[in-house]
Design a protein around this motif. Structure first.
Motif, PDB file in Angstrom:
ATOM      1  N   TRP A   1       0.836  -1.204   0.000  1.00 20.27           N
ATOM      2  CA  TRP A   1       0.000   0.000   0.000  1.00 20.27           C
ATOM      3  C   TRP A   1       0.871   1.255   0.000  1.00 20.27           C
ATOM      4  O   TRP A   1       0.535   2.247  -0.662  1.00 20.27           O
TER       5      TRP A   1
ATOM      6  N   ARG B   1       0.597   4.194  -2.899  1.00 21.70           N
ATOM      7  CA  ARG B   1       0.450   5.630  -2.625  1.00 21.70           C
ATOM      8  C   ARG B   1       1.548   6.442  -3.315  1.00 21.70           C
ATOM      9  O   ARG B   1       1.267   7.464  -3.961  1.00 21.70           O
TER      10      ARG B   1
ATOM     11  N   THR C   1      -4.560  11.564  -3.884  1.00 21.03           N
ATOM     12  CA  THR C   1      -5.463  10.677  -3.158  1.00 21.03           C
ATOM     13  C   THR C   1      -6.354  11.492  -2.237  1.00 21.03           C
ATOM     14  O   THR C   1      -5.876  12.167  -1.323  1.00 21.03           O
TER      15      THR C   1
ATOM     16  N   ASP D   1      -8.367   7.714   1.833  1.00 21.65           N
ATOM     17  CA  ASP D   1      -7.542   6.524   2.070  1.00 21.65           C
ATOM     18  C   ASP D   1      -8.002   5.922   3.393  1.00 21.65           C
ATOM     19  O   ASP D   1      -7.669   6.415   4.459  1.00 21.65           O
TER      20      ASP D   1
ATOM     21  N   LEU E   1      -9.019   3.365  -1.561  1.00 22.45           N
ATOM     22  CA  LEU E   1      -8.378   4.607  -1.987  1.00 22.45           C
ATOM     23  C   LEU E   1      -9.169   5.223  -3.137  1.00 22.45           C
ATOM     24  O   LEU E   1      -9.506   4.531  -4.108  1.00 22.45           O
TER      25      LEU E   1
ATOM     26  N   SER F   1      -8.521   8.250  -5.711  1.00 24.15           N
ATOM     27  CA  SER F   1      -7.489   9.183  -6.172  1.00 24.15           C
ATOM     28  C   SER F   1      -7.927   9.831  -7.470  1.00 24.15           C
ATOM     29  O   SER F   1      -8.623   9.210  -8.287  1.00 24.15           O
TER      30      SER F   1
END
Length: 269
Positions: free
Chosen positions: A188, A192, A202, A205, A259, A261
């Protein structure tokens, strides 16, 4: 589940997964549950007030926790009048939920030709374009969509950098990447940082591991009977309580995260 089908779960290659999902489609047809088997995701169970879906779910909805997971990853994002691509669409349930809730152009991509054939037969209420394709080499042109949805699929790809590069390639400026899956904390962290490098910001999250485990606690043992004969690899694929994946999620070795984004743009959001 036949021994050959269970054995395919040992493989982490794209060919192994493709073989597994093709055989799974046949298995579901053989046992007579194909027409009600639209979802393979682990589901999401609300356990507090930290839920972001903009939609209520009708009482009595079949596979309600799986539907909730799809709506939760979309959250407050408005997908009306957008071109939406789901990568790893599986049995088509996720794409069907999105097409039902939004007036958008939905495309579903999956590597299993038999799963795509099922989707084309089963999901005819809305115009969804289902295509056979590899998540690492998508059969789509550059900058063709306004949103990419990826639900509990990326862990099986074997090449996160290439997958994320493909997501970036097909996204128009301002497009959303709506991603939920279980990965290690290190993976993860990589996701990111790579999304940032690719130009995404993002916006949300969340660790939804408790919600997913609560959903798995409600999972019916009937699924294990459908898939096979109690093989531990089957229980692990389903993340049933006591399985390796369930326990790794419970221990924090894997995190089920959500997430959202958005690709940077100079235009007004």
């Amino acid at each position: 589940m036949s021994a050959h089908l269970a054995d395919d779960l040992l493989s982490t290659t794209s060919g192994g997964w493709r073989s597994f999902y093709n055989k799974l489609s046949r298995r579901l047809e053989d046992v007579g549950v194909a027409d009600s088997s639209y979802f393979l995701n682990y589901g999401y169970l609300p356990i507090d007030d930290n839920n972001e879906s903009a939609f209520d779910i009708r009482a009595g909805t079949f596979n309600v926790n799986s539907v909730r997971l799809v709506l939760e990853v979309v959250g407050p994002v408005d997908l009306n009048d957008r071109a939406i691509v789901e990568i790893g669409c599986g049995r088509g349930g996720n794409s069907a939920v999105i097409a039902d809730k939004f007036n958008g152009q939905v495309t579903g991509i999956d590597m299993s030709s038999e799963a795509i054939a099922f989707c084309q037969r089963a999901h005819t209420k809305n115009a969804i374009d289902f295509k056979v394709g590899d998540a690492l080499d998508l059969p789509l042109p550059d900058e063709c969509c306004d949103a990419v949805v990826n639900v509990e699929s990326s862990h099986s790809y074997g090449n996160l950098p290439k997958f994320l590069k493909e997501v970036r390639r097909i996204c128009r400026p301002g497009a959303w990447f709506l991603h939920t899956d279980f990965l290690s904390p290190d993976d993860w962290d990589y996701v990111r940082s790579r999304l940032t490098a690719l130009g995404f910001v993002t916006e949300s999250d969340r660790d939804i591991t408790p919600n997913v485990l609560a959903s798995r606690d409600q999972a019916s043992n009937n699924w294990e009977q459908v898939y096979g004969d109690g093989n531990p690899r089957v229980a692990n694929f389903l993340a049933l309580p006591g399985s390796a994946i369930y326990e790794q999620l419970r221990a924090g070795l894997l995190e089920y995260r959500l997430l959202r984004s958005r690709l940077r743009t100079t235009e007004t959001p």
